[in-house]
Design an enzyme around this catalytic site. Sequence first.
Site, PDB file in Angstrom:
ATOM      1  N   CYS A  78     -12.080  98.502  75.980  1.00 40.02           N
ATOM      2  CA  CYS A  78     -12.350  97.331  76.815  1.00 40.02           C
ATOM      3  C   CYS A  78     -11.337  97.325  77.949  1.00 40.02           C
ATOM      4  CB  CYS A  78     -12.225  96.052  75.990  1.00 40.02           C
ATOM      5  SG  CYS A  78     -12.347  94.551  76.974  1.00 40.02           S
TER       6      CYS A  78
ATOM      7  N   ARG B 219     -22.821 100.838  76.988  1.00 40.40           N
ATOM      8  CA  ARG B 219     -22.158  99.627  77.493  1.00 40.40           C
ATOM      9  C   ARG B 219     -20.660  99.633  77.144  1.00 40.40           C
ATOM     10  NH1 ARG B 219     -18.745  95.772  75.941  1.00 40.40           N
ATOM     11  NH2 ARG B 219     -19.736  95.733  73.903  1.00 40.40           N
TER      12      ARG B 219
HETATM   13  P1  HMG Z   1     -15.015  84.280  87.311  1.00 39.06           P
HETATM   14  O1  HMG Z   1     -14.342  84.965  88.456  1.00 39.06           O
HETATM   15  O2  HMG Z   1     -14.257  83.237  86.579  1.00 39.06           O
HETATM   16  O3  HMG Z   1     -16.454  83.733  87.733  1.00 39.06           O
HETATM   17  O4  HMG Z   1     -15.458  85.401  86.283  1.00 39.06           O
HETATM   18  P2  HMG Z   1     -16.888  82.555  88.697  1.00 39.06           P
HETATM   19  O5  HMG Z   1     -18.014  81.859  88.023  1.00 39.06           O
HETATM   20  O6  HMG Z   1     -15.706  81.782  89.167  1.00 39.06           O
HETATM   21  O7  HMG Z   1     -17.488  83.373  89.967  1.00 39.06           O
HETATM   22  C1  HMG Z   1     -16.663  84.187  90.781  1.00 39.06           C
HETATM   23  C2  HMG Z   1     -17.512  85.273  91.410  1.00 39.06           C
HETATM   24  O8  HMG Z   1     -18.083  86.096  90.402  1.00 39.06           O
HETATM   25  C3  HMG Z   1     -18.669  84.767  92.241  1.00 39.06           C
HETATM   26  O9  HMG Z   1     -18.875  85.698  93.300  1.00 39.06           O
HETATM   27  C4  HMG Z   1     -19.838  84.848  91.318  1.00 39.06           C
HETATM   28  O10 HMG Z   1     -21.071  85.012  91.989  1.00 39.06           O
HETATM   29  C5  HMG Z   1     -19.498  86.114  90.552  1.00 39.06           C
HETATM   30  P3  HMG Z   1     -18.264  85.496  94.778  1.00 39.06           P
HETATM   31  O11 HMG Z   1     -18.827  84.157  95.190  1.00 39.06           O
HETATM   32  O12 HMG Z   1     -16.774  85.488  94.605  1.00 39.06           O
HETATM   33  O13 HMG Z   1     -18.783  86.670  95.527  1.00 39.06           O
HETATM   34  N1  HMG Z   1     -20.112  86.136  89.211  1.00 39.06           N
HETATM   35  C6  HMG Z   1     -20.963  87.088  88.785  1.00 39.06           C
HETATM   36  N2  HMG Z   1     -21.442  88.206  89.366  1.00 39.06           N
HETATM   37  C7  HMG Z   1     -22.304  88.955  88.647  1.00 39.06           C
HETATM   38  N3  HMG Z   1     -22.691  88.647  87.388  1.00 39.06           N
HETATM   39  C8  HMG Z   1     -22.217  87.556  86.769  1.00 39.06           C
HETATM   40  C9  HMG Z   1     -21.323  86.721  87.485  1.00 39.06           C
HETATM   41  N4  HMG Z   1     -20.695  85.573  87.162  1.00 39.06           N
HETATM   42  C10 HMG Z   1     -19.957  85.220  88.232  1.00 39.06           C
HETATM   43  N5  HMG Z   1     -22.605  87.276  85.530  1.00 39.06           N
HETATM   44  C11 HMG Z   1     -16.838  86.303  84.556  1.00 39.06           C
HETATM   45  C12 HMG Z   1     -16.089  85.093  85.059  1.00 39.06           C
HETATM   46  C13 HMG Z   1     -17.243  86.018  83.123  1.00 39.06           C
HETATM   47  C14 HMG Z   1     -18.059  86.526  85.405  1.00 39.06           C
HETATM   48  C15 HMG Z   1     -15.883  87.515  84.651  1.00 39.06           C
HETATM   49  O14 HMG Z   1     -14.710  87.204  83.996  1.00 39.06           O
HETATM   50  C16 HMG Z   1     -16.492  88.758  84.065  1.00 39.06           C
HETATM   51  O15 HMG Z   1     -17.459  89.318  84.578  1.00 39.06           O
HETATM   52  N6  HMG Z   1     -15.915  89.270  82.980  1.00 39.06           N
HETATM   53  C17 HMG Z   1     -16.479  90.464  82.336  1.00 39.06           C
HETATM   54  C18 HMG Z   1     -15.624  90.906  81.272  1.00 39.06           C
HETATM   55  C19 HMG Z   1     -16.268  92.067  80.559  1.00 39.06           C
HETATM   56  O16 HMG Z   1     -17.354  92.523  80.872  1.00 39.06           O
HETATM   57  N7  HMG Z   1     -15.524  92.554  79.561  1.00 39.06           N
HETATM   58  C20 HMG Z   1     -15.989  93.638  78.765  1.00 39.06           C
HETATM   59  C21 HMG Z   1     -17.102  93.253  77.847  1.00 39.06           C
HETATM   60  S1  HMG Z   1     -16.553  92.332  76.420  1.00 39.06           S
HETATM   61  C22 HMG Z   1     -16.064  93.559  75.313  1.00 39.06           C
HETATM   62  O17 HMG Z   1     -16.030  94.718  75.645  1.00 39.06           O
HETATM   63  C23 HMG Z   1     -15.785  93.138  73.908  1.00 39.06           C
HETATM   64  C24 HMG Z   1     -16.894  93.523  72.921  1.00 39.06           C
HETATM   65  O18 HMG Z   1     -17.148  94.913  72.933  1.00 39.06           O
HETATM   66  C25 HMG Z   1     -16.495  93.093  71.505  1.00 39.06           C
HETATM   67  C26 HMG Z   1     -15.084  93.600  71.180  1.00 39.06           C
HETATM   68  O19 HMG Z   1     -14.869  94.790  71.048  1.00 39.06           O
HETATM   69  O20 HMG Z   1     -14.206  92.722  71.137  1.00 39.06           O
HETATM   70  C27 HMG Z   1     -18.221  92.796  73.255  1.00 39.06           C
HETATM   71 MG    MG Z   2     -16.019  96.377  71.894  1.00 40.61          MG
END
Ligand code: HMG
Ligand code: MG
Length: 302
Positions: free
Chosen positions: A240, A15
Site C-alpha cells: 500500500c 489492484r
Molecule cells: P481528499 O483530497 O481528502 O478528497 O482525498 P477531497 O474530497 O477533498 O477532494 C480533493 C480532490 O480529489 C478533488 O479534486 C476531487 O475531485 C478529487 P480537485 O478539485 O482538487 O481537482 N477526488 C477524486 N478524484 C477521483 N476519484 C475520487 C475522488 N475523490 C476526490 N474518488 C480520497 C480523499 C479518499 C479521494 C483520497 O485520500 C484517496 O484517493 N485515497 C486513496 C487511497 C488509496 O487508494 N489507498 C490504497 C487502497 S487501500 C489499501 O490498499 C488497503 C487494502 O488493500 C486493505 C489492506 O491491506 O489494509 C484495501
Molecule cells: Mg491490501
Amino acid sequence: MALPSRVKLVEVGPRDGLQNEKQPVPAAIKVELVHRLQDAGLTEIEVTSFVSPKWVPQMADNAEVMAAIARKPGVRYSVLTPNLQGFEAALKSNPDEIVVFASASEAFSQKNINCSIAESIERFAPVVQAARAAGIYVRGAMSCTVGCPYEGEIAPERVAYLAGLMAGIGVQHVGVADTIGVGTPLKVQRAIEATLQHFNINDISGHFHDTYGQALANTLISLQMGVWQFDTSVAGLGGCPYAKGATGNVATEDVVYLLHGMGIDTGVDLDKLIDAGKFISDFLERKPNSRAATALLNKRAV
Ligand code: HMG
Ligand code: MG
C-alpha cells in the site's frame, strides 16, 4: 474444526498489487493480466480503484481498464470506491462488487483516505446505500486489524468497533486485513473473533500481506476458524502506498499450492496461474515473489 472443502480466492493483484508500482503499467498490460487470471480459473478479480489519481496515479486508468476487459461469464469484477465521487465514476464501469475501505487505526485512516474513521463511515454510508439500491454487492476492507505502521499494535476491540460500524451502514462482507503483514496466527485469530461479533463467518475474508512471511500461517489459522474466503495477489505483487515497507499480499500461487496440497478445491489451474504471474513479473523486470512459483518454474526449467 473441519476445514472447508472449497475456498474462494479474490485475486487482488491488479489492484492491491499494481497500485504500489512506481513505473507506469500500461492499461493493456493490466487488461492482459486480468485475462490471464480469469483463464487460470480465478472467478473473483479486484481490478482497480476509483480513487484520486493524485493520491494513487497508477489507478488513474480505472475506467479504461474496466472497459477493455473481455468479461468471462461466472467471473465477478470488483473495484474500490472511497466516496460517492468514486462510486459514481465506478458505476459507469458496471462492477459486480464495490469495496469501501476503512481502517481500525485512526492514523492510517488519515494517511490513507485523509479523514477519521468516523468521517470515513459517514462517507461510505451513501455509497453503500446507492450500491445496494443498484444491486451491487458491497464488501468492506478493514485495514490495520492487527498492526498499524503509525500506531503499532491494534487491539481487537478496535476491530470489533470498526466491524460494528461497517455492519451498521449495510456493508455485506468484510475483509480482515493485515495491511503491513505483522500479524501472527493468534493475533489474527483475535481480529477475526472480534469481527465475528458483527459478521457471520461466511461474510468474512482474510487479506494478509506477507511482509514478515506469516501470511500462510495466518491463512491456515483462519481456515481452521472456518474462514473460506481470502484475498491473494498473483506473484505476491504489491503493498500500500500509505504503508511504507509493507510488501504485497500473500502470493496466490503459494495459497493455491497450500490449499491443493490439503485437498481443498480452488478452481484454479496452478500452471496457468504461474504463467500469469510470470507475465506480469517479466513486465516489471523481477522474479515472482512466490516460493511455489519459483520452485515450479525451476522444476520446469530442468
Ligand atoms: P481528499 O483530497 O481528502 O478528497 O482525498 P477531497 O474530497 O477533498 O477532494 C480533493 C480532490 O480529489 C478533488 O479534486 C476531487 O475531485 C478529487 P480537485 O478539485 O482538487 O481537482 N477526488 C477524486 N478524484 C477521483 N476519484 C475520487 C475522488 N475523490 C476526490 N474518488 C480520497 C480523499 C479518499 C479521494 C483520497 O485520500 C484517496 O484517493 N485515497 C486513496 C487511497 C488509496 O487508494 N489507498 C490504497 C487502497 S487501500 C489499501 O490498499 C488497503 C487494502 O488493500 C486493505 C489492506 O491491506 O489494509 C484495501
Ligand atoms: Mg491490501
